[in-house]
Motif scaffolding. Structure first.
Motif, PDB file in Angstrom:
ATOM      1  N   ARG A   1      64.311  58.243 -29.762  1.00 36.34           N
ATOM      2  CA  ARG A   1      64.432  56.898 -30.337  1.00 36.34           C
ATOM      3  C   ARG A   1      63.846  55.882 -29.363  1.00 36.34           C
ATOM      4  O   ARG A   1      64.186  55.859 -28.192  1.00 36.34           O
ATOM      5  CB  ARG A   1      65.898  56.568 -30.618  1.00 36.34           C
ATOM      6  N   VAL A   2      62.965  55.025 -29.878  1.00 33.89           N
ATOM      7  CA  VAL A   2      62.279  54.037 -29.051  1.00 33.89           C
ATOM      8  C   VAL A   2      62.882  52.652 -29.273  1.00 33.89           C
ATOM      9  O   VAL A   2      63.125  52.237 -30.406  1.00 33.89           O
ATOM     10  CB  VAL A   2      60.771  53.994 -29.382  1.00 33.89           C
ATOM     11  N   SER A   3      63.136  51.955 -28.177  1.00 31.77           N
ATOM     12  CA  SER A   3      63.546  50.546 -28.238  1.00 31.77           C
ATOM     13  C   SER A   3      62.505  49.759 -27.456  1.00 31.77           C
ATOM     14  O   SER A   3      62.083  50.169 -26.374  1.00 31.77           O
ATOM     15  CB  SER A   3      64.932  50.356 -27.616  1.00 31.77           C
ATOM     16  N   THR A   4      62.056  48.641 -28.032  1.00 32.41           N
ATOM     17  CA  THR A   4      60.957  47.910 -27.414  1.00 32.41           C
ATOM     18  C   THR A   4      61.345  46.479 -27.058  1.00 32.41           C
ATOM     19  O   THR A   4      62.101  45.825 -27.750  1.00 32.41           O
ATOM     20  CB  THR A   4      59.732  47.853 -28.349  1.00 32.41           C
ATOM     21  N   LEU A   5      60.784  46.011 -25.956  1.00 29.92           N
ATOM     22  CA  LEU A   5      60.860  44.616 -25.565  1.00 29.92           C
ATOM     23  C   LEU A   5      59.453  44.272 -25.070  1.00 29.92           C
ATOM     24  O   LEU A   5      59.177  44.220 -23.886  1.00 29.92           O
ATOM     25  CB  LEU A   5      61.892  44.408 -24.461  1.00 29.92           C
ATOM     26  N   LEU A   6      58.548  44.093 -26.051  1.00 29.40           N
ATOM     27  CA  LEU A   6      57.137  43.942 -25.729  1.00 29.40           C
ATOM     28  C   LEU A   6      56.663  42.503 -25.740  1.00 29.40           C
ATOM     29  O   LEU A   6      55.644  42.175 -25.156  1.00 29.40           O
ATOM     30  CB  LEU A   6      56.277  44.764 -26.707  1.00 29.40           C
ATOM     31  N   SER A   7      57.380  41.636 -26.417  1.00 25.87           N
ATOM     32  CA  SER A   7      56.996  40.227 -26.456  1.00 25.87           C
ATOM     33  C   SER A   7      58.234  39.415 -26.780  1.00 25.87           C
ATOM     34  O   SER A   7      59.010  39.797 -27.661  1.00 25.87           O
ATOM     35  CB  SER A   7      55.911  39.987 -27.508  1.00 25.87           C
ATOM     36  N   LEU A   8      58.415  38.326 -26.064  1.00 26.81           N
ATOM     37  CA  LEU A   8      59.637  37.554 -26.164  1.00 26.81           C
ATOM     38  C   LEU A   8      59.914  37.086 -27.589  1.00 26.81           C
ATOM     39  O   LEU A   8      59.126  36.372 -28.195  1.00 26.81           O
ATOM     40  CB  LEU A   8      59.543  36.334 -25.247  1.00 26.81           C
ATOM     41  N   GLY A   9      61.040  37.550 -28.147  1.00 26.08           N
ATOM     42  CA  GLY A   9      61.470  37.058 -29.447  1.00 26.08           C
ATOM     43  C   GLY A   9      60.792  37.679 -30.649  1.00 26.08           C
ATOM     44  O   GLY A   9      61.091  37.305 -31.780  1.00 26.08           O
ATOM     45  N   VAL A  10      59.865  38.634 -30.431  1.00 29.20           N
ATOM     46  CA  VAL A  10      59.210  39.262 -31.576  1.00 29.20           C
ATOM     47  C   VAL A  10      60.256  40.017 -32.394  1.00 29.20           C
ATOM     48  O   VAL A  10      61.068  40.766 -31.865  1.00 29.20           O
ATOM     49  CB  VAL A  10      58.103  40.225 -31.105  1.00 29.20           C
ATOM     50  N   GLY A  11      60.257  39.802 -33.690  1.00 30.21           N
ATOM     51  CA  GLY A  11      61.233  40.441 -34.563  1.00 30.21           C
ATOM     52  C   GLY A  11      62.448  39.578 -34.829  1.00 30.21           C
ATOM     53  O   GLY A  11      63.257  39.886 -35.710  1.00 30.21           O
ATOM     54  N   PHE A  12      62.597  38.495 -34.065  1.00 32.19           N
ATOM     55  CA  PHE A  12      63.698  37.572 -34.299  1.00 32.19           C
ATOM     56  C   PHE A  12      63.311  36.528 -35.341  1.00 32.19           C
ATOM     57  O   PHE A  12      62.160  36.098 -35.408  1.00 32.19           O
ATOM     58  CB  PHE A  12      64.090  36.846 -33.004  1.00 32.19           C
ATOM     59  N   ASN A  13      64.285  36.112 -36.137  1.00 30.52           N
ATOM     60  CA  ASN A  13      64.095  35.045 -37.108  1.00 30.52           C
ATOM     61  C   ASN A  13      64.753  33.792 -36.535  1.00 30.52           C
ATOM     62  O   ASN A  13      65.974  33.720 -36.434  1.00 30.52           O
ATOM     63  CB  ASN A  13      64.721  35.422 -38.454  1.00 30.52           C
ATOM     64  N   ALA A  14      63.928  32.815 -36.155  1.00 32.72           N
ATOM     65  CA  ALA A  14      64.433  31.624 -35.472  1.00 32.72           C
ATOM     66  C   ALA A  14      65.403  30.810 -36.323  1.00 32.72           C
ATOM     67  O   ALA A  14      66.203  30.035 -35.799  1.00 32.72           O
ATOM     68  CB  ALA A  14      63.268  30.743 -35.026  1.00 32.72           C
ATOM     69  N   ALA A  15      65.343  30.993 -37.659  1.00 33.87           N
ATOM     70  CA  ALA A  15      66.235  30.232 -38.540  1.00 33.87           C
ATOM     71  C   ALA A  15      67.637  30.831 -38.590  1.00 33.87           C
ATOM     72  O   ALA A  15      68.590  30.170 -39.017  1.00 33.87           O
ATOM     73  CB  ALA A  15      65.646  30.167 -39.947  1.00 33.87           C
ATOM     74  N   LEU A  16      67.764  32.088 -38.141  1.00 33.54           N
ATOM     75  CA  LEU A  16      69.059  32.770 -38.165  1.00 33.54           C
ATOM     76  C   LEU A  16      69.756  32.631 -36.817  1.00 33.54           C
ATOM     77  O   LEU A  16      69.123  32.350 -35.797  1.00 33.54           O
ATOM     78  CB  LEU A  16      68.869  34.241 -38.506  1.00 33.54           C
ATOM     79  N   SER A  17      71.042  32.882 -36.810  1.00 37.32           N
ATOM     80  CA  SER A  17      71.813  32.796 -35.564  1.00 37.32           C
ATOM     81  C   SER A  17      71.526  33.998 -34.680  1.00 37.32           C
ATOM     82  O   SER A  17      70.962  35.009 -35.124  1.00 37.32           O
ATOM     83  CB  SER A  17      73.308  32.741 -35.880  1.00 37.32           C
ATOM     84  N   GLY A  18      71.952  33.890 -33.410  1.00 37.06           N
ATOM     85  CA  GLY A  18      71.798  35.012 -32.496  1.00 37.06           C
ATOM     86  C   GLY A  18      72.532  36.236 -33.012  1.00 37.06           C
ATOM     87  O   GLY A  18      72.020  37.360 -32.946  1.00 37.06           O
ATOM     88  N   LYS A  19      73.734  36.030 -33.539  1.00 33.93           N
ATOM     89  CA  LYS A  19      74.529  37.141 -34.071  1.00 33.93           C
ATOM     90  C   LYS A  19      73.815  37.833 -35.228  1.00 33.93           C
ATOM     91  O   LYS A  19      73.765  39.066 -35.289  1.00 33.93           O
ATOM     92  CB  LYS A  19      75.889  36.622 -34.534  1.00 33.93           C
TER      93      LYS A  19
END
Length: 272
Positions: free
Chosen positions: A106-124
């Motif tokens: 299983r691969v987990s990536t941290l390749l670019s800051l915030g990629v895959g995050f939806n800025a309109a949604l909360s952190g949770k």
């Protein structure tokens, strides 16, 4: 196991004799278009319109290597060397133009800051989305949420939209989500270049913990000290080609000599 030329299938737990990642003669070529600045003569001929041109960029060229389970490998090189492009290919985000990549785990990536995050949604809410994308069930995500939130140290901001976050807050949450997804293989691109000193120390400790638990880790970094401290293997890329692989100190020494900087100045690369 048979894998097609541009196909990569993540596998479940594999015997120790099978590499975690196998890269075989991989090349990645981009085709980009740009508008040439017209000469006076061509501008007259084309009635002032610019001319579109196509350029091929060979980002990665015939790269091959195996990475065994439990290895922490640093990937170094100047800007434009192909480091991030190669990591995106290993992650399955970018298909290779030619060659083959096999990934076991299983691969987990941290390749670019915030990629895959939806800025309109909360952190949770973004933690839930990240967990689902990583293949976890809602029950598994719920069980890990408190640990993720505590590690990120965002307090009440976890309930607020991520558009209100600073870049450092983005970094802390992105890192926390990536390392708590129970990855077999963790891909990190410059994760330690953001955040304050205390978070860098905390992140390094967490990465060391993952390595101790026999997880495989790729660390792309300009920070030579981070590569020295965290990695037991190292690859140097230059203009898409694999220049050298070996023990981190040896590879870093060769790389800094190639750049015509002394070892004493190598620490300054962290600020690039």
């Amino acid at each position: 196991m048979s894998v097609s030329d541009t196909e990569k299938k993540p596998m479940q737990k594999s015997p120790s004799d099978i590499p975690a990642v196998k890269v075989q003669d991989v090349s990645i070529t981009y085709r980009t278009t740009f508008e040439r600045v017209p000469t006076f003569k061509s501008a007259l001929v084309r009635f002032g319109r610019g001319e579109r041109a196509v350029r091929e960029v060979k980002a990665v060229q015939n790269v091959s290597f195996d990475v065994n389970h439990g290895t922490t490998i640093g990937i170094i090189g100047a800007n434009g060397a192909g480091k991030s492009t190669l990591m995106r290919a290993v992650a399955g985000i970018l298909p290779p133009t030619s060659g083959r990549i096999e990934v076991h785990g299983r691969v987990s990536t941290l390749l670019s800051l915030g990629v895959g995050f939806n800025a309109a949604l909360s952190g949770k809410e973004n933690v839930v989305l990240g967990g689902l994308a990583a293949g976890l069930s809602r029950k598994e995500i719920e069980a890990r949420y408190e640990e993720i939130a505590e590690f990120a140290e965002l307090g009440d901001f976890m309930e607020m939209p991520m558009r209100t976050y600073s870049s450092g807050m983005f970094s802390r949450l992105a890192f926390s989500v990536a390392v708590h997804m129970d990855p077999d293989i963790l891909l990190i691109d410059e994760a330690l270049s953001a955040g304050d000193a205390s978070f860098k120390t905390k992140a390094a400790a967490k990465m060391s913990e993952l390595v101790t638990n026999s997880r495989t880790m790729f660390l792309v970094s300009h920070a030579m000290s981070s590569v020295r401290e965290l990695c037991n293997d190292c690859i140097w890329l230059h203009k898409g080609k694999l220049m050298m692989r070996g023990e981190p100190n040896e590879v870093i020494q060769a790389y800094t000599k190639f750049l015509q900087v002394g070892e004493a100045e190598a620490v300054s690369l962290e600020d690039l």
